[in-house]
Design a protein around this motif. Structure first.
Motif, mmCIF file in Angstrom:
data_model
loop_
_atom_site.group_PDB
_atom_site.id
_atom_site.type_symbol
_atom_site.label_atom_id
_atom_site.label_comp_id
_atom_site.label_asym_id
_atom_site.label_seq_id
_atom_site.Cartn_x
_atom_site.Cartn_y
_atom_site.Cartn_z
ATOM 1 N N PRO A 1 3.476 0.774 12.999
ATOM 2 C CA PRO A 1 3.018 1.835 13.697
ATOM 3 C C PRO A 1 2.435 2.118 15.190
ATOM 4 N N LYS A 2 2.502 2.990 15.746
ATOM 5 C CA LYS A 2 1.776 3.272 16.987
ATOM 6 C C LYS A 2 1.505 4.676 16.931
ATOM 7 N N PRO A 3 0.124 5.120 17.451
ATOM 8 C CA PRO A 3 -0.421 6.344 17.313
ATOM 9 C C PRO A 3 0.307 7.200 18.238
ATOM 10 N N THR A 4 0.521 8.779 17.835
ATOM 11 C CA THR A 4 -0.154 9.188 16.646
ATOM 12 C C THR A 4 0.801 8.656 15.391
ATOM 13 N N PRO B 1 -3.691 2.354 12.986
ATOM 14 C CA PRO B 1 -2.442 1.622 12.312
ATOM 15 C C PRO B 1 -2.822 0.938 10.901
ATOM 16 N N GLN B 2 -3.984 0.254 10.897
ATOM 17 C CA GLN B 2 -4.538 -0.487 9.761
ATOM 18 C C GLN B 2 -4.638 0.526 8.585
ATOM 19 N N SER B 3 -4.403 1.714 8.607
ATOM 20 C CA SER B 3 -4.290 2.578 7.196
ATOM 21 C C SER B 3 -2.990 2.557 6.641
ATOM 22 N N PHE B 4 -2.009 1.770 7.287
ATOM 23 C CA PHE B 4 -0.803 1.569 6.493
ATOM 24 C C PHE B 4 -0.641 0.400 5.796
ATOM 25 N N PHE B 5 -1.781 -0.395 5.930
ATOM 26 C CA PHE B 5 -1.681 -1.740 4.953
ATOM 27 C C PHE B 5 -2.733 -1.344 3.966
ATOM 28 N N LEU B 6 -3.365 -0.437 3.855
ATOM 29 C CA LEU B 6 -4.465 -0.042 2.495
ATOM 30 C C LEU B 6 -3.505 0.035 1.035
ATOM 31 N N PRO B 7 -3.991 -0.366 0.135
ATOM 32 C CA PRO B 7 -3.335 -0.223 -1.069
ATOM 33 C C PRO B 7 -2.898 1.129 -1.544
ATOM 34 N N ASP C 1 5.703 5.834 17.561
ATOM 35 C CA ASP C 1 6.817 4.650 18.002
ATOM 36 C C ASP C 1 6.628 3.622 16.935
ATOM 37 N N GLY C 2 7.575 2.900 16.978
ATOM 38 C CA GLY C 2 7.457 1.417 16.068
ATOM 39 C C GLY C 2 8.731 1.777 14.975
ATOM 40 N N PHE C 3 8.164 1.423 13.849
ATOM 41 C CA PHE C 3 9.611 1.212 12.739
ATOM 42 C C PHE C 3 8.590 1.066 11.236
ATOM 43 N N VAL C 4 9.177 1.308 10.223
ATOM 44 C CA VAL C 4 9.044 0.835 9.020
ATOM 45 C C VAL C 4 10.367 0.247 8.411
ATOM 46 N N GLU C 5 10.303 -0.679 7.251
ATOM 47 C CA GLU C 5 11.387 -1.333 6.767
ATOM 48 C C GLU C 5 11.163 -1.628 5.252
#
Length: 360
Positions: A133-136, A152-158, A170-174
């Protein structure tokens, strides 16, 4: 994840009560089309889209006699388009009417298409395997924000497993979807249904974004979202969700078969299901993101069953039937290609977290 199996040889009208979507072919269910062949009944459906109403309320809005409204309601109810219930009112029992579906999809596929089966897998938006992810950017569950805004680190929280909405400029999820279809079968069509829109600070209904889908590392097609939708509260949003933020998306269906790739039935690329190497008993990788050379880099919001207007997660449908001699030969060829691609570190199926142009 939720998985269901449906036969197509019986009732070919497929629908999901949770997502409130009706799908039917033009060659079926003449009663439904007859119900829609009336301007008054269409006006009734339009009124009920804003919320449930009783017969008297509909009569006042439409300016139609009470017996006529009752007859139209009966036709719509028999066609399965609305649901009616009797409830206590100020002057006794009243008949309350509401829509049964939020969306109706008419299929123009050939009636000669071979019969088969469908397997569905629903994937919560927070159960991605890779995120860039890229902000926002951010995530939220039904209870509150996960981590911090624009981190972006929030996307890796359990806690991200509980996410019901995620967004990035901007960016992606898979995601990786399981595929338990037996090897004796051929997958001839794949569909991905999701609620999605652009992403900008707060919201902007006129904010285009070119959103691309990849399957197994192969680009399937791009859809341009018209905006980041707000101003009208999403019907599923929790009460704490600020009205200044994104409220809902559009329900889009990407599909892939032997003829090409489509968004809502409109051809977007020549990529076929064979080129995407979709095979029985092989997991299916789905990537949603913004290409580095996109004309409109407007990010995206992904909605789960607890946000927006449609009560569903990411929904993958796999259409399959028994293999024929021709399809068996094609399947063996595709399997060899898959095996060869797995030996090559630079192949699309084996690319690491970030596609070309998305590295930081």
């Amino acid at each position: 994840m939720k998985k269901g199996l449906f036969e197509l040889d019986g009732d070919k009208r497929l629908f999901s009560m949770e997502s409130r979507i009706l799908e039917c072919k033009l060659t079926e269910n003449s009663e439904l089309f007859q119900a829609l062949a009336s301007e008054t009944r269409l006006r009734i459906l339009q009124q009920l889209a804003d919320g449930e109403m009783n017969i008297s309320e509909l009569q006042q809005v439409l300016g139609v006699a009470h017996p006529s409204v009752s007859k139209h309601i009966q036709v719509l109810e028999q066609a399965g388009l609305i649901v009616c219930e009797y409830r206590p009112g100020v002057q006794g029992m009243q008949k309350r009417c509401r829509l049964r579906y939020d969306r109706i999809i008419f299929s123009l596929e050939s009636a000669k298409q071979p019969h088969g089966q469908i397997e569905e897998v629903q994937m919560p938006v927070g159960l991605y395997t890779i995120a860039y992810p890229k902000p926002t950017c951010g995530l939220a569950s039904s209870e509150g924000i996960i981590g911090f805004f624009d981190d972006p680190q929030s996307f890796f929280l359990p806690e991200r497993a509980k996410a019901q909405i995620l967004w990035m400029a901007d960016g992606f999820v898979e995601y990786v979807f399981p595929n338990n279809i037996p090897t004796s079968m051929e997958i001839y069509r794949v569909e991905l249904s999701l609620e999605i829109c652009s992403e900008c600070p707060d919201y902007n209904n006129d904010y285009p974004s070119d959103i691309t889908l990849w399957i197994n590392g192969v680009e399937v097609g791009t859809w341009t979202s018209p905006g980041d939708f707000g101003g009208h509260r999403g019907r599923l949003n929790p009460s704490w969700w600020n009205e200044r933020l994104t409220q809902h998306g559009m329900l889009k269906i990407w599909s892939l078969d032997q003829t090409g790739s489509y968004v809502d039935g409109v051809l977007v690329s020549e990529t076929t299901i064979d080129q995407a190497l979709i095979l029985p008993r092989q997991p299916i990788t789905v990537r949603i993101g913004i290409k580095p050379d996109a004309k409109h880099v407007g990010g995206f919001n992904l909605f789960g069953r607890g946000f927006g207007n449609y009560e569903q997660d990411l929904l993958l449908r796999m259409h399959y039937h028994e293999k024929t001699l021709d399809s068996s030969a094609s399947s063996r060829r595709n399997r060899r290609e898959l095996q060869e691609s797995l030996k090559t570190p630079t192949s699309p199926a084996q690319e690491s977290t970030i596609p070309d142009g998305l590295s930081s």
